[in-house]
Design a protein around this motif. Sequence first.
Motif, PDB file in Angstrom:
ATOM      1  N   PRO A   8       0.802  -1.224  -0.013  1.00 33.10           N
ATOM      2  CA  PRO A   8      -0.089  -0.073  -0.163  1.00 33.10           C
ATOM      3  C   PRO A   8       1.137   1.148   0.022  1.00 33.10           C
ATOM      4  O   PRO A   8       2.086   1.190   0.696  1.00 33.10           O
ATOM      5  CB  PRO A   8      -0.826  -0.040   1.347  1.00 33.10           C
ATOM      6  N   PRO A   9       0.305   2.201  -0.651  1.00 23.73           N
ATOM      7  CA  PRO A   9       1.291   3.579  -0.522  1.00 23.73           C
ATOM      8  C   PRO A   9       1.769   4.122   0.557  1.00 23.73           C
ATOM      9  O   PRO A   9       2.791   4.753   0.278  1.00 23.73           O
ATOM     10  CB  PRO A   9       0.285   4.490  -1.364  1.00 23.73           C
ATOM     11  N   TRP A  10       1.271   4.042   1.835  1.00 26.83           N
ATOM     12  CA  TRP A  10       1.585   4.420   3.130  1.00 26.83           C
ATOM     13  C   TRP A  10       2.768   3.463   3.571  1.00 26.83           C
ATOM     14  O   TRP A  10       3.603   4.122   4.459  1.00 26.83           O
ATOM     15  CB  TRP A  10       0.457   4.592   4.125  1.00 26.83           C
ATOM     16  N   ALA A  53       1.770  -9.412   6.322  1.00 27.54           N
ATOM     17  CA  ALA A  53       1.238  -9.259   5.153  1.00 27.54           C
ATOM     18  C   ALA A  53       1.348  -7.884   4.649  1.00 27.54           C
ATOM     19  O   ALA A  53       1.905  -7.058   5.635  1.00 27.54           O
ATOM     20  CB  ALA A  53      -0.196  -9.810   4.938  1.00 27.54           C
ATOM     21  N   SER A  54       1.021  -7.271   3.499  1.00 26.91           N
ATOM     22  CA  SER A  54       1.329  -6.024   3.196  1.00 26.91           C
ATOM     23  C   SER A  54       0.710  -4.809   4.023  1.00 26.91           C
ATOM     24  O   SER A  54       1.121  -3.722   4.328  1.00 26.91           O
ATOM     25  CB  SER A  54       0.958  -5.783   1.843  1.00 26.91           C
ATOM     26  N   LEU A 173       1.330  18.211   6.639  1.00 26.72           N
ATOM     27  CA  LEU A 173       0.878  17.324   5.526  1.00 26.72           C
ATOM     28  C   LEU A 173       0.144  16.146   6.422  1.00 26.72           C
ATOM     29  O   LEU A 173       0.544  15.583   7.293  1.00 26.72           O
ATOM     30  CB  LEU A 173       1.930  16.762   4.800  1.00 26.72           C
ATOM     31  N   ARG A 174      -1.111  16.244   6.199  1.00 24.16           N
ATOM     32  CA  ARG A 174      -2.151  15.275   6.626  1.00 24.16           C
ATOM     33  C   ARG A 174      -2.850  14.361   5.676  1.00 24.16           C
ATOM     34  O   ARG A 174      -3.683  14.907   4.989  1.00 24.16           O
ATOM     35  CB  ARG A 174      -2.810  15.763   7.527  1.00 24.16           C
ATOM     36  N   ARG A 175      -2.442  12.985   5.626  1.00 25.64           N
ATOM     37  CA  ARG A 175      -3.527  12.350   4.622  1.00 25.64           C
ATOM     38  C   ARG A 175      -3.736  11.084   5.209  1.00 25.64           C
ATOM     39  O   ARG A 175      -3.053  10.342   6.074  1.00 25.64           O
ATOM     40  CB  ARG A 175      -2.571  12.136   3.447  1.00 25.64           C
ATOM     41  N   VAL A 176      -4.810  10.469   4.434  1.00 24.96           N
ATOM     42  CA  VAL A 176      -5.364   9.154   5.183  1.00 24.96           C
ATOM     43  C   VAL A 176      -5.712   8.455   3.878  1.00 24.96           C
ATOM     44  O   VAL A 176      -6.013   8.588   2.631  1.00 24.96           O
ATOM     45  CB  VAL A 176      -6.719   9.529   6.015  1.00 24.96           C
ATOM     46  N   TRP A 177      -5.502   6.955   4.167  1.00 26.06           N
ATOM     47  CA  TRP A 177      -5.709   5.891   3.140  1.00 26.06           C
ATOM     48  C   TRP A 177      -6.691   4.887   3.881  1.00 26.06           C
ATOM     49  O   TRP A 177      -6.518   4.498   4.944  1.00 26.06           O
ATOM     50  CB  TRP A 177      -4.325   5.272   2.806  1.00 26.06           C
ATOM     51  N   SER A 179      -8.447   1.006   3.373  1.00 22.21           N
ATOM     52  CA  SER A 179      -8.598  -0.143   2.568  1.00 22.21           C
ATOM     53  C   SER A 179      -9.836  -0.402   1.574  1.00 22.21           C
ATOM     54  O   SER A 179      -9.700  -0.907   0.349  1.00 22.21           O
ATOM     55  CB  SER A 179      -8.358  -1.327   3.303  1.00 22.21           C
ATOM     56  N   ALA A 180     -10.795   0.384   2.022  1.00 26.00           N
ATOM     57  CA  ALA A 180     -12.032   0.144   1.391  1.00 26.00           C
ATOM     58  C   ALA A 180     -11.988   0.862   0.006  1.00 26.00           C
ATOM     59  O   ALA A 180     -12.741   0.534  -0.891  1.00 26.00           O
ATOM     60  CB  ALA A 180     -13.249   0.898   2.205  1.00 26.00           C
ATOM     61  N   THR A 181     -11.049   1.806  -0.225  1.00 25.05           N
ATOM     62  CA  THR A 181     -10.823   2.550  -1.608  1.00 25.05           C
ATOM     63  C   THR A 181      -9.702   2.035  -2.018  1.00 25.05           C
ATOM     64  O   THR A 181      -9.079   2.844  -2.690  1.00 25.05           O
ATOM     65  CB  THR A 181     -10.957   3.997  -1.503  1.00 25.05           C
ATOM     66  N   GLU A 182      -9.129   0.892  -1.838  1.00 33.05           N
ATOM     67  CA  GLU A 182      -7.952   0.337  -2.371  1.00 33.05           C
ATOM     68  C   GLU A 182      -6.688   1.449  -2.007  1.00 33.05           C
ATOM     69  O   GLU A 182      -5.804   1.332  -2.697  1.00 33.05           O
ATOM     70  CB  GLU A 182      -8.010   0.401  -4.024  1.00 33.05           C
ATOM     71  N   TRP A 183      -6.738   1.708  -0.730  1.00 32.99           N
ATOM     72  CA  TRP A 183      -5.771   2.798  -0.175  1.00 32.99           C
ATOM     73  C   TRP A 183      -5.680   4.029  -1.094  1.00 32.99           C
ATOM     74  O   TRP A 183      -4.477   4.519  -1.096  1.00 32.99           O
ATOM     75  CB  TRP A 183      -4.512   1.881  -0.346  1.00 32.99           C
ATOM     76  N   GLN A 184      -6.751   4.571  -1.712  1.00 29.34           N
ATOM     77  CA  GLN A 184      -6.562   5.628  -2.244  1.00 29.34           C
ATOM     78  C   GLN A 184      -6.274   6.793  -1.214  1.00 29.34           C
ATOM     79  O   GLN A 184      -6.841   6.837  -0.119  1.00 29.34           O
ATOM     80  CB  GLN A 184      -7.905   6.171  -3.056  1.00 29.34           C
TER      81      GLN A 184
END
Length: 190
Positions: A8-10, A53-54, A173-177, A179-184
């Motif tokens: 995942p991107p994070w 796992a990832s 910088l604050r961001r959130v990912w 799993s429900a949105t494929e880690w968008q």
Amino acid sequence: MEAAQSLPPWRPLLSAARKREGRSPGGRWLQLATLAMDGCPRVRTLVFRDWSASATLDLLTDARSDKTLEIQRTPEVELCWLFRKAREQFRLRGTARLIAPGQDPVVLDQSWRQLSPSGRSVWAWPPPGDPFDVQGPWPQEVSDDSAMPEHLRLLRIALHQVEQLDLKPHPHLRRVWTSATEWQEQRLNP
Ligand SMILES: Cc1cc2nc3c(=O)[nH]c(=O)nc-3n(C[C@H](O)[C@H](O)[C@H](O)COP(=O)(O)O)c2cc1C
């Protein structure tokens, strides 16, 4: 050992922040929050052990501690991982599962062997949270060839939301990912 799957991107961001901590043991310390039986939150520090796992991380704990009962009742948990040098905080939400030696003897045994003799000792002490027992035993070390204790638990947390706060840039910088949105990635106000 982690399965070969795309990260995942994070994950690279978390790795980079961890790397900046260098060899400091504090780089593996994170805070685990649970919901207690009285409906109030509880928080404590644990050592990050590995990614299984990832988006799944492994911790180790003691079946005799309060948190195991709390997790059995409410498996939803939150972790807070602070990286001082990177000036970054990651908040990780997930669903926890406790794995006993009888359920996966190979993985539990591997985790036990990977501990240092002093790291193992706490599982040989009297039950955590009980009134102090002067008799002990309170060993300082437990040798490599000693049997894995029955109350060793692998605490496996499958993450479904990760939030990063990076204090380095202006504005922060604050961001959130999730799993429900494929880690968008979604950027938030800090
Ligand atoms: C630096 C540090 C690392 C710790 N690592 C662990 C750990 O990996 N697993 C664990 O069960 N407790 C660990 N502890 C102890 C917990 O913070 C906590 O005191 C203990 O697990 C009892 O928690 P509970 O009563 O909420 O279940 C650690 C404490 C500190 C200060």
